[in-house]
Design an enzyme around this catalytic site. Sequence first.
Site: not given
Ligand code: NAD
Ligand code: SER
Length: 313
Positions: A10, A12, A33-34, A139
């Site tokens: 769920l 981004q 988890i939601r 992180y």
């Molecule tokens: P996000 O924070 O939008 O979503 C993370 C999801 O994980 C949430 O829906 C949350 O409910 C769920 N979550 C939290 N704890 C949990 C648990 N214990 N068990 C199961 N689910 C759980 O993250 P995102 O932006 O979709 O990122 C996805 C991946 O990409 C992550 O590994 C993140 O580190 C990586 N990433 C994202 C970005 C970015 O800018 N969005 C940049 C670099 C890396």
């Molecule tokens: N968008 C992410 C953060 O700022 C990069 O991993 O945590």
Amino acid sequence: MTTVLVTGSLGQIGTELIPLLKSKGYTVISTDIREPVDKDIFDPFLMLDTRDRDAMRKIIKDHGVEMIIHNASILSATGEKNPQLALEVNMGGIQNVLEVARQEGVKRVLSPSSIAAFGPDTPKDNTPNDTIMRPNTIYGVSKVYTELLGEYYAHKYGLDFRTLRYPGIISAGAQPGGGTTDWAVQIFYDAILTGKYTCFVDHDVLMPMMSMQDCLKATIMLLEAPEQNLKHRSFNVAGCSFTPAQLANELKKFIPDFQIDYAPDFRQEIALSWPRSIDDSVAREEWGWEPDYDLSKLTEYMYNTLKSKLDKQ
Ligand code: NAD
Ligand code: SER
């Protein structure tokens, strides 16, 4: 029809990746988890806390999961507020994913890393794929752990592990989940709704960013790249780098009276510990990566998409 388990669906990225995977013919088991608000996007959906190894194993066995995209994570800013939670979810989650994948014969695991895997000692401009990685956020530490543990499972057990170091992802769908790059999304909401924005990093902080379209393109390209073409398993991917002031200037082409001011908080220090720009030549060589969006195209897309979305609400 490959069956893929997506954790943290769920978030981004999951919110936009799951429909794309389905459109490409994957059978997707969405978990988080939601509960989802829009159930159609995520159907079939199951609750899964990635800290629960037995629950993960049951889903993998019940559904014949062949690949895992492990997106569940605590992001950088939330992680600094609660390092113990980030340790449990990020380190515990990848340990469970890799171990259950090994035991149950899952063929491929893709678990995103981040530019946060780099730290203050890393070369900041055109950061190479293979360089110093000594991050000083929990992180970032969890992302280095993800990369190294995944690579260990690949050479020790033959598990096909892959990861890519996303920059900050910019999208008009689900909002970002507590990161240091969130300003580059929130600025669009505030600009359209109020005409002004207070940024939590300073005007000249240059950060690597990427459109969601490029993020999805890179994810699918790496997921589907033939394994024999990969000399690495952890890859830099670049979109475009910009500062808040540069993005504000682009936004003024659409909202001429837009005003920005700056109130740096704890996220400024995190941002300054990360690369300013990324060298993604290894991804280009090994699986043909190339981004489509620069700052101008990204701003135009975000403004138009978000404006029509917010106008309807
Ligand atoms: P996000 O924070 O939008 O979503 C993370 C999801 O994980 C949430 O829906 C949350 O409910 C769920 N979550 C939290 N704890 C949990 C648990 N214990 N068990 C199961 N689910 C759980 O993250 P995102 O932006 O979709 O990122 C996805 C991946 O990409 C992550 O590994 C993140 O580190 C990586 N990433 C994202 C970005 C970015 O800018 N969005 C940049 C670099 C890396
Ligand atoms: N968008 C992410 C953060 O700022 C990069 O991993 O945590």
